[in-house]
Design a protein around this motif. Structure first.
Motif, PDB file in Angstrom:
ATOM      1  N   LYS A  95       0.964   4.275  -5.434  1.00  0.00           N
ATOM      2  CA  LYS A  95       1.786   5.088  -4.533  1.00  0.00           C
ATOM      3  C   LYS A  95       2.897   4.286  -3.857  1.00  0.00           C
ATOM      4  O   LYS A  95       3.653   4.847  -3.054  1.00  0.00           O
ATOM      5  N   SER A 141       0.013  -0.665  -4.831  1.00  0.00           N
ATOM      6  CA  SER A 141      -0.642   0.612  -5.083  1.00  0.00           C
ATOM      7  C   SER A 141       0.223   1.461  -6.007  1.00  0.00           C
ATOM      8  O   SER A 141       1.450   1.318  -6.042  1.00  0.00           O
ATOM      9  N   CYS A 197      -5.951  -1.434  -3.627  1.00  0.00           N
ATOM     10  CA  CYS A 197      -4.818  -2.332  -3.363  1.00  0.00           C
ATOM     11  C   CYS A 197      -5.218  -3.532  -2.503  1.00  0.00           C
ATOM     12  O   CYS A 197      -5.073  -4.684  -2.926  1.00  0.00           O
ATOM     13  N   ASN A 234       0.791  -1.221   0.000  1.00  0.00           N
ATOM     14  CA  ASN A 234       0.000   0.000   0.000  1.00  0.00           C
ATOM     15  C   ASN A 234       0.824   1.272   0.000  1.00  0.00           C
ATOM     16  O   ASN A 234       0.292   2.353  -0.239  1.00  0.00           O
ATOM     17  N   PRO A 267      -4.613   3.311  -5.073  1.00  0.00           N
ATOM     18  CA  PRO A 267      -4.427   3.073  -3.633  1.00  0.00           C
ATOM     19  C   PRO A 267      -5.638   2.445  -2.960  1.00  0.00           C
ATOM     20  O   PRO A 267      -5.490   1.549  -2.125  1.00  0.00           O
TER      21      PRO A 267
END
Length: 261
Positions: free
Chosen positions: A128, A126, A189, A106, A186
């Motif tokens: 991110k 994710s 995920c 994540n 995100p």
């Protein structure tokens, strides 16, 4: 059961979700964290109702690696060895689970926690997510199996580039290097990792487990050794009730209902 640094959610679908739960430190690894992760994994291993494990992190990170507050106060080589053995044991526990393990990355994963992440069987990240090969910033060598997994993933030359220059790569580059199975938003995920886990939990688990063993052995076997192992495992699956169910379902043009027998 409850632990200080992790949470374990066992679901009726045959999926367990292990959450690293030190968000104030980006889920950094300390001695208690190592003990808790190993205890949770033992529970997953012993619980026959659990077929697949998903591993994620609370907050904005999967795990940022070794807790610097722990590392900075190590005073002698014996204490250092004990600390790194503890981290290595955590990774080994994840790696040796016979059940499938899916990492839902994540956010940030760095340092020794990269080894724990790469020890998982599948990785969903994710957009991110960030992967930090930051050992060099502390004048550290990789530990906990990170060099093994890294070399397996990207090969000798790329592995040294990542380590020597302390690279931090995003999900897109990690995917190009072959680290990941899928990149999602995100908010998707963990749900996507759980969906994969639930789908996998409906498969014949004897075959799933043998596939995991085969792919591990393929890393070191030659062609002849591997085909011999395949033949042995194929006989084991041929003798299973699930194989008979698969044959019946194929003939009857329906989805098989596997009982893991």
């Amino acid at each position: 059961m409850k632990w200080e640094t992790v949470k374990l959610d066992v679901r009726e679908t045959g999926v367990a979700v292990l959450t690293f739960n030190r968000p104030e430190t980006m889920n950094a690894v300390n001695d208690q964290f190592c003990r808790d992760v190993q205890a949770a994994c033992r529970e997953v291993s012993e619980n026959e109702a659990v077929r697949v494990l998903v591993v994620t992190g609370a907050g904005n990170g999967w795990s940022s690696g070794g807790d610097i507050s722990t590392l900075a106060v190590i005073k002698d080589p014996i204490s250092a060895k004990e600390t790194y053995d503890s981290s290595g044991d955590l990774v080994t526990t994840i790696y040796e689970l016979k059940k499938p393990v899916i990492a839902a990355v994540n956010g940030v994963v760095a340092g020794a926690s990269l080894a724990a992440c790469l020890a998982c069987d599948l990785i969903i990240a994710s957009e991110k997510a960030r992967f930090g090969f930051t050992f060099m910033q502390l004048a550290f060598c990789p530990d906990s199996g990170a060099s093994y997994f890294l070399n397996q993933k990207v090969g000798y030359h790329k592995a040294l580039e990542l380590l020597w220059f302390g690279k931090i790569i995003d999900a897109a580059e990690a995917d190009k290097l072959g680290f990941l199975n899928k990149i999602v938003s995100p908010e998707e995920c963990l749900p996507e990792a759980i969906a994969w886990a639930e789908r996998l939990a409906r498969q014949p688990m004897l075959t799933v487990g043998l596939d995991k063993k085969l792919m591990r052995e393929a890393c070191r076997n030659d062609y002849y050794q591997q085909t011999e192992l395949e033949a042995m495992y194929q006989v084991l699956t041929w003798a299973s009730a699930d194989f008979q169910e698969g044959c019946r379902a194929f003939a009857e043009k329906r989805k098989p209902v596997f009982q893991n027998k």
